[in-house]
Design a protein around this motif. Structure first.
Motif, mmCIF file in Angstrom:
data_model
loop_
_atom_site.group_PDB
_atom_site.id
_atom_site.type_symbol
_atom_site.label_atom_id
_atom_site.label_comp_id
_atom_site.label_asym_id
_atom_site.label_seq_id
_atom_site.Cartn_x
_atom_site.Cartn_y
_atom_site.Cartn_z
ATOM 1 N N LYS A 61 0.837 -1.137 0.097
ATOM 2 C CA LYS A 61 -0.142 0.050 0.029
ATOM 3 C C LYS A 61 1.045 1.536 -0.016
ATOM 4 O O LYS A 61 0.501 2.234 -0.746
ATOM 5 C CB LYS A 61 -0.880 0.045 1.200
ATOM 6 N N THR B 276 1.174 3.866 -3.088
ATOM 7 C CA THR B 276 0.758 5.358 -2.893
ATOM 8 C C THR B 276 2.110 6.123 -3.355
ATOM 9 O O THR B 276 1.793 7.236 -3.932
ATOM 10 C CB THR B 276 0.583 5.531 -1.412
ATOM 11 N N HIS C 262 1.596 8.888 -6.575
ATOM 12 C CA HIS C 262 1.962 10.287 -6.370
ATOM 13 C C HIS C 262 2.948 10.463 -7.536
ATOM 14 O O HIS C 262 3.219 11.589 -8.041
ATOM 15 C CB HIS C 262 2.547 10.373 -5.101
ATOM 16 N N SER D 267 -3.722 12.145 -3.966
ATOM 17 C CA SER D 267 -4.666 11.386 -3.208
ATOM 18 C C SER D 267 -5.965 12.067 -2.865
ATOM 19 O O SER D 267 -6.685 11.341 -2.287
ATOM 20 C CB SER D 267 -3.821 10.738 -1.809
ATOM 21 N N HIS D 268 -6.018 13.396 -2.874
ATOM 22 C CA HIS D 268 -7.337 13.871 -2.341
ATOM 23 C C HIS D 268 -8.460 13.880 -3.600
ATOM 24 O O HIS D 268 -9.569 14.002 -3.172
ATOM 25 C CB HIS D 268 -7.255 15.555 -2.203
ATOM 26 N N TYR E 248 -9.570 7.866 -5.571
ATOM 27 C CA TYR E 248 -7.983 7.651 -5.311
ATOM 28 C C TYR E 248 -8.018 6.192 -4.666
ATOM 29 O O TYR E 248 -7.226 5.397 -4.782
ATOM 30 C CB TYR E 248 -7.491 8.529 -4.629
ATOM 31 N N GLU E 249 -8.788 6.073 -3.369
ATOM 32 C CA GLU E 249 -8.744 4.914 -2.609
ATOM 33 C C GLU E 249 -9.220 3.850 -3.500
ATOM 34 O O GLU E 249 -8.856 2.640 -3.113
ATOM 35 C CB GLU E 249 -9.566 5.250 -1.119
ATOM 36 N N ARG F 208 -6.320 2.598 -5.983
ATOM 37 C CA ARG F 208 -5.405 1.986 -5.072
ATOM 38 C C ARG F 208 -5.862 0.536 -4.758
ATOM 39 O O ARG F 208 -5.157 -0.274 -4.913
ATOM 40 C CB ARG F 208 -4.901 2.936 -4.106
#
Length: 85
Positions: A32, A36, A40, A46-47, A51-52, A55
């Motif tokens: 993870k 991440t 990036h 990530s905002h 995004y989650e 991922r």
């Protein structure tokens, strides 16, 4: 990349993507974190909404590549289930 940009810069950026990798069999926490950092480096903040989900989808595919053939029937429902959406 922000506009305007030089084509040479675009070419260098595309060629550099191949240099980014996730190494070996990683534990889920390390995976993870590595993912991440990778996202990036690719310029994905990530905002942003989803995004989650992105991922998590990549992690699921990393752990079980066979679900690539069932994106809408396997991958999406599993992500939706995990995030209760």
């Amino acid at each position: 990349m922000l506009k305007p940009f030089e084509m040479v810069d675009l070419e260098n950026r595309i060629n550099g993507i191949g240099d980014i990798s996730i190494n070996g069999d990683l534990e889920s926490k390390d995976l993870k974190i590595s993912l991440t950092k990778l996202l990036h480096e690719l310029g994905m903040p990530s905002h942003i909404k989803g995004y989650e989900y992105i991922r998590e989808g990549i992690i699921l595919l990393y752990n079980d590549p066979s679900i690539i053939g069932g994106i809408t029937k396997e991958l999406y429902p599993e992500i939706a289930s995990k995030f209760d959406t």
